[in-house]
Enzyme design. Structure first.
Site, mmCIF file in Angstrom:
data_model
loop_
_atom_site.group_PDB
_atom_site.id
_atom_site.type_symbol
_atom_site.label_atom_id
_atom_site.label_comp_id
_atom_site.label_asym_id
_atom_site.label_seq_id
_atom_site.Cartn_x
_atom_site.Cartn_y
_atom_site.Cartn_z
ATOM 1 N N GLY A 15 0.833 -1.207 0.000
ATOM 2 C CA GLY A 15 0.000 0.000 0.000
ATOM 3 C C GLY A 15 0.864 1.252 0.000
ATOM 4 N N ARG A 76 1.367 -5.278 -5.465
ATOM 5 C CA ARG A 76 1.539 -6.452 -4.600
ATOM 6 C C ARG A 76 1.749 -7.620 -5.559
ATOM 7 N NH1 ARG A 76 -2.734 -3.829 -1.253
ATOM 8 N NH2 ARG A 76 -1.663 -3.131 0.611
ATOM 9 N N ASP A 107 5.016 -4.761 6.210
ATOM 10 C CA ASP A 107 5.552 -6.090 6.542
ATOM 11 C C ASP A 107 5.525 -7.079 5.379
ATOM 12 O OD1 ASP A 107 2.859 -6.340 6.748
ATOM 13 O OD2 ASP A 107 2.834 -7.108 8.805
ATOM 14 N N THR A 130 4.065 2.904 5.551
ATOM 15 C CA THR A 130 2.664 2.467 5.582
ATOM 16 C C THR A 130 1.900 3.400 6.506
ATOM 17 O OG1 THR A 130 1.123 0.814 6.491
ATOM 18 C CG2 THR A 130 3.375 0.693 7.284
ATOM 19 N N ASP A 132 -0.444 2.576 8.347
ATOM 20 C CA ASP A 132 -0.975 1.841 9.510
ATOM 21 C C ASP A 132 -0.108 1.940 10.766
ATOM 22 O OD1 ASP A 132 -3.038 1.090 7.919
ATOM 23 O OD2 ASP A 132 -2.369 -0.960 7.600
ATOM 24 N N ASP A 134 2.093 -0.068 11.798
ATOM 25 C CA ASP A 134 2.085 -1.371 12.479
ATOM 26 C C ASP A 134 3.417 -2.109 12.354
ATOM 27 O OD1 ASP A 134 1.828 -1.713 9.762
ATOM 28 O OD2 ASP A 134 0.330 -3.304 9.881
ATOM 29 N N ARG A 176 -5.651 -2.412 9.049
ATOM 30 C CA ARG A 176 -6.089 -3.799 8.874
ATOM 31 C C ARG A 176 -5.966 -4.593 10.174
ATOM 32 N NH1 ARG A 176 -3.491 -5.785 3.653
ATOM 33 N NH2 ARG A 176 -1.885 -4.620 4.717
#
Ligand code: F6P
Length: 328
Positions: A15, A76, A107, A130, A132, A134, A176
């Site tokens: 992403g 991806r 990741d 990213t 996120d 995360d 996510r």
């Protein structure tokens, strides 16, 4: 890694995130500074497999620091998950004379990179990009700060209309598997409740908190829901459940979606990306591989790619308490 590196390739994968262009720019310009060639790889690992490369000079990255998205495009790649795909990618890198690779992503990107290092002993350094946030081993990932600002701005607007109509809004934000965006924007925009994957508050507590809010005189409410929330219902099911059981609420749902990934990066993300781009090149020149560069406590830090993927970037529990206290 005995040969001196003469050429570095850089790609963005997974992403996209605001600030990726600033990171590419820093990589390209650090290569120029250290007199190394740099090639950009288009469409992430898929471009590696197809040999979709372009020589990048310092001028190729003029006027991109302020732009969202990624000038190298992202993808991806399913083919990179196969051994044949990775062999093609390796052969293309060798043919192009590339001695090391910088991968910018999350990741999934790092998992692919780690596999590639193990199979071909090819030097790779990761940069966390990213929205996120995360990824373990850095306080912030590139794009996260911009996404927070985008989301807060939108929730502020939704609050205007929510309050005019005395409505209860469920607002779904990205993340996510992680609640960083929901938790921080929930606090920043003054949400009444925040639902995140790391903390299952349960339906009862949610209902109880909304009811108490009404009793205390709140006429409108905002519930920020992380897309990966583990309460067991998606945002529409949640809204339906509340609507069916408490018909006096006038409920609306807003799913913010991919607008959270776009836009001009914040100053914070531009600086972070610039630092990490330079650090990634310097790490490779230092003959280190298999690591991700990050910023921890405002210092450039390094963590093994394996740990960056496997270890959890924990949410700050103090923020949960702050959210509870300030939403009274
Ligand atoms: O970039 C991470 C992320 O924004 C996740 O929060 C989200 O689930 C995912 O990307 C969706 O991305 P795509 O639609 O590109 O698969």
């Amino acid at each position: 890694m005995n040969q001196p590196i003469k050429k570095i390739a850089v790609l963005t994968s997974g992403g996209d995130a605001p600030g990726m262009n600033a990171a590419i720019r820093a990589v390209v310009r650090a290569c120029t500074y250290y007199r190394i060639d740099c090639v950009g790889v288009y469409r992430g690992y898929q471009g590696l497999i197809e040999g979709d490369f372009e020589q990048m000079s310092a001028r190729h990255v003029s006027n991109v620091i302020n732009r969202g998205g990624t000038i190298l495009k992202s993808a991806r790649s399913l083919e990179f998950k196969t051994k044949e795909g990775r062999v093609k990618a390796y052969e293309n890198l060798k043919k192009e004379g590339v001695g090391a690779l910088i991968i910018i992503g999350g990741d999934g990107t790092f998992t692919g990179g780690l596999k590639f290092i193990k199979e071909f002993d090819f030097p790779i350094v990761g940069i966390p990009g990213t929205i996120d946030n995360d990824i373990y081993g850095t306080d912030n990932t590139i794009g996260y700060d911009t996404a927070l600002n985008t989301v807060v701005e939108v929730i502020d607007k939704i609050r205007d209309t929510a309050s005019s109509h005395n409505r209860l809004f469920f607002i779904e934000v990205m993340g996510r598997d992680a609640g960083f965006i929901a938790l921080n924007t929930g606090i920043g925009a003054g949400a009444e409740e925040i639902l995140i994957p790391e903390e299952n508050i349960g339906l009862e507590k949610l209902v109880d908190s909304l009811k108490k809010g009404r009793e205390k005189g709140k006429t409108s409410s905002i519930v920020v829901v992380s897309e990966g929330d583990k309460i067991g219902k998606n945002v529409f099911e949640l809204a339906d459940y509340i609507g069916e059981n408490y018909p006096d609420y006038d409920i609306r749902v807003s799913v913010l979606g991919h607008m959270q990934r776009g836009g001009s990066p914040s100053c914070y993300d531009r600086v972070l990306a610039s630092r990490l781009g330079v650090a990634a090149v310097e790490t490779l020149l230092d003959k280190k591989s298999g690591v991700m560069v990050g910023v921890t406590n405002n210092e450039v830090s390094k963590v093994g790619l394996e740990n960056a993927i496997k270890m959890n970037h924990e949410i700050n529990k103090e923020l949960l308490k702050v959210a509870e206290i300030t939403s009274i």
